[in-house]
Motif scaffolding. Sequence first.
Motif, PDB file in Angstrom:
ATOM      1  N   HIS A  75      -7.777  -1.322 -87.099  1.00  0.00           N
ATOM      2  CA  HIS A  75      -7.092  -0.508 -86.099  1.00  0.00           C
ATOM      3  C   HIS A  75      -7.550  -0.901 -84.704  1.00  0.00           C
ATOM      4  O   HIS A  75      -8.698  -1.337 -84.512  1.00  0.00           O
ATOM      5  N   ALA A 130      -6.997   0.285 -80.336  1.00  0.00           N
ATOM      6  CA  ALA A 130      -6.467   1.233 -79.360  1.00  0.00           C
ATOM      7  C   ALA A 130      -7.135   0.988 -78.015  1.00  0.00           C
ATOM      8  O   ALA A 130      -8.171   0.300 -77.934  1.00  0.00           O
ATOM      9  N   PHE A 141      -8.738   2.891 -74.503  1.00  0.00           N
ATOM     10  CA  PHE A 141      -9.324   4.137 -74.003  1.00  0.00           C
ATOM     11  C   PHE A 141      -9.494   4.025 -72.492  1.00  0.00           C
ATOM     12  O   PHE A 141      -9.738   2.936 -71.959  1.00  0.00           O
ATOM     13  N   ASP A 142      -9.361   5.169 -71.796  1.00  0.00           N
ATOM     14  CA  ASP A 142      -9.502   5.151 -70.347  1.00  0.00           C
ATOM     15  C   ASP A 142     -10.970   5.202 -69.937  1.00  0.00           C
ATOM     16  O   ASP A 142     -11.875   5.215 -70.782  1.00  0.00           O
ATOM     17  N   PRO A 148      -8.288   8.483 -75.279  1.00  0.00           N
ATOM     18  CA  PRO A 148      -7.345   7.459 -75.766  1.00  0.00           C
ATOM     19  C   PRO A 148      -6.105   7.359 -74.885  1.00  0.00           C
ATOM     20  O   PRO A 148      -5.535   8.372 -74.475  1.00  0.00           O
ATOM     21  N   THR A 158      -3.604   5.093 -75.962  1.00  0.00           N
ATOM     22  CA  THR A 158      -2.593   4.685 -76.927  1.00  0.00           C
ATOM     23  C   THR A 158      -2.900   5.363 -78.255  1.00  0.00           C
ATOM     24  O   THR A 158      -4.000   5.905 -78.436  1.00  0.00           O
ATOM     25  N   HIS A 181      -4.403   6.257 -81.635  1.00  0.00           N
ATOM     26  CA  HIS A 181      -5.702   5.790 -82.134  1.00  0.00           C
ATOM     27  C   HIS A 181      -5.971   6.266 -83.554  1.00  0.00           C
ATOM     28  O   HIS A 181      -7.124   6.285 -83.993  1.00  0.00           O
ATOM     29  N   ARG A 182      -4.918   6.647 -84.233  1.00  0.00           N
ATOM     30  CA  ARG A 182      -5.092   7.103 -85.619  1.00  0.00           C
ATOM     31  C   ARG A 182      -5.684   5.984 -86.468  1.00  0.00           C
ATOM     32  O   ARG A 182      -5.248   4.839 -86.382  1.00  0.00           O
ATOM     33  N   LEU A 216      -8.905   5.025 -86.316  1.00  0.00           N
ATOM     34  CA  LEU A 216     -10.206   4.659 -85.767  1.00  0.00           C
ATOM     35  C   LEU A 216     -11.224   5.749 -86.101  1.00  0.00           C
ATOM     36  O   LEU A 216     -10.940   6.942 -85.948  1.00  0.00           O
ATOM     37  N   THR A 228     -15.893   6.348 -80.352  1.00  0.00           N
ATOM     38  CA  THR A 228     -16.014   6.891 -78.994  1.00  0.00           C
ATOM     39  C   THR A 228     -17.388   6.598 -78.409  1.00  0.00           C
ATOM     40  O   THR A 228     -17.529   6.358 -77.208  1.00  0.00           O
ATOM     41  N   VAL A 274     -17.355   2.943 -77.275  1.00  0.00           N
ATOM     42  CA  VAL A 274     -16.619   2.829 -76.012  1.00  0.00           C
ATOM     43  C   VAL A 274     -17.469   3.346 -74.860  1.00  0.00           C
ATOM     44  O   VAL A 274     -17.534   2.729 -73.784  1.00  0.00           O
ATOM     45  N   ALA A 283     -10.789  -0.801 -78.098  1.00  0.00           N
ATOM     46  CA  ALA A 283     -11.635  -0.344 -79.208  1.00  0.00           C
ATOM     47  C   ALA A 283     -11.052  -0.849 -80.514  1.00  0.00           C
ATOM     48  O   ALA A 283      -9.837  -0.752 -80.752  1.00  0.00           O
TER      49      ALA A 283
END
Length: 483
Positions: A38, A40, A42-43, A48, A50, A52-53, A55, A60, A63, A98
């Motif tokens: 997976h 995605a 992150f800001d 998230p 986008t 992020h299912r 992950l 987190t 990240v 991520a």
Amino acid sequence: MPGDERESLDRLRGLQRDAETGGPLRLLGRIAAEIDGHAALFDRNGAPLTPHRGLPDAITGTVRRVRSGGTRSAVEHDGQHQLAAFALSTEPDAPTLALAGPSLDRFTAEPGRTDALRLLALSWRAHHAQERWRRADEAGDQVREAVLHLLIDGGLATAHRTAGALGEPLPDPMRVWVVEVGALERGERDAVAEELLRITGDRAWMIKCPVYSGHLIPAVPPMSHEEERACAAELVATATASTGRISVGISNVLPLRDYAVAYQQAFHALAHARGNAERFATFGRGHDLAAEIAGPGQRWARQVLAGLEEFTPQRPQDPTREELQGTLTSWLMFHQQAARHLKIHRNTLQARLHKIGALLDRDLHRLHDQACVDLALRLRNSGAPEGSGADDLDALLRSDAVRRWAAQLLAPLRESPRLRETVRAWLLADTHLTESAEALGLSTTAVRKRLARAEQLLERSLLHSPSLSYDLHFAFRALNPLG
């Protein structure tokens, strides 16, 4: 070329293709497939950006360590998953990629990782720029819609100031165009708007109609008759070729303070344009009932509107007089679409109409009462001084001037008694198709077709609001009272 170099080149081409056709989401999908896991974005705050299912929650922390630890990347193992995070660029607001999957080494190996991160960063930057432009365009559309409300409600000075915030002065005098785009996709209406601006030399003050999603309603400075016809013909030809069938209705030249009148004229012209070969039409000059009784009708109009004009809200949460007046104007012009025009819930609309109806002692769902209130508003907005006149509407309608006006309005139906009777039955049924069809012993489809034919003869809109129904009601009443 060695096989591994060819494979690397093919992968890079695939990444570029995905970036061009699907943006960052398509790239994330490709990267996720490569690592059998997976991916995605992150800001800067670890939220998230986008979907992020899939992950794990532990991502987190990975990240966060990249964002706060002064490092550009982190590859970890939490006992169950292989995790990785990579900063897309050195910019403070740049997202973090991520990843979680059993085959992370397929991504982390150089130079593939650098290529993917660079393309992902460029794709995200382009997407972010497009999103900012989209929000700016939406904000501009909202300002223009606010100007539309002000012009319809008579707030001319505020409309000028609001338009000035966009650096585009409103034309005065002007013609209103109503451009109906057959395809309702936002992008296609925007494309027609751009084409109209080009054809008119950026002289059109563009508004996207908040009621009819396929309509543009620009205010255009007056042109010569020949130039106007050339512009309309070019717009129909070029826009039809790229987006499908369009039609254009154009008002008479009017001062900006009469924008609401010009809009209704253009809307009526649009009904005629739908049925002619050129696909555009200018409003046919005709007398206005309010103009025929401007002075004598002022006393009657004042009495009709007194309850609303004297209204003062009793509670802070009650609608103001101005809000009720704006609601009334929108209802008389757009009917059920008024909720969309005013950006209020339909229950709020009905509650306000009930309040207005009680103040005016009128049923605003009946054609006669709608027509009376609309005529009273037009008389009050005309600015004509009050002259000697009657308090009774029928007395006003019995004047020779009004009877001549009525005869002229209904003249196109003289040669078709069947259409005339259909229009009359439709008015008697408060413009409800089902009831008028029952009265005539016809299907609703047959009645609709007859009314569409009457639209072409009268060169006015009947089936869509703003409609000619109010003036037709008074015309029939002046010549032969409806019963």
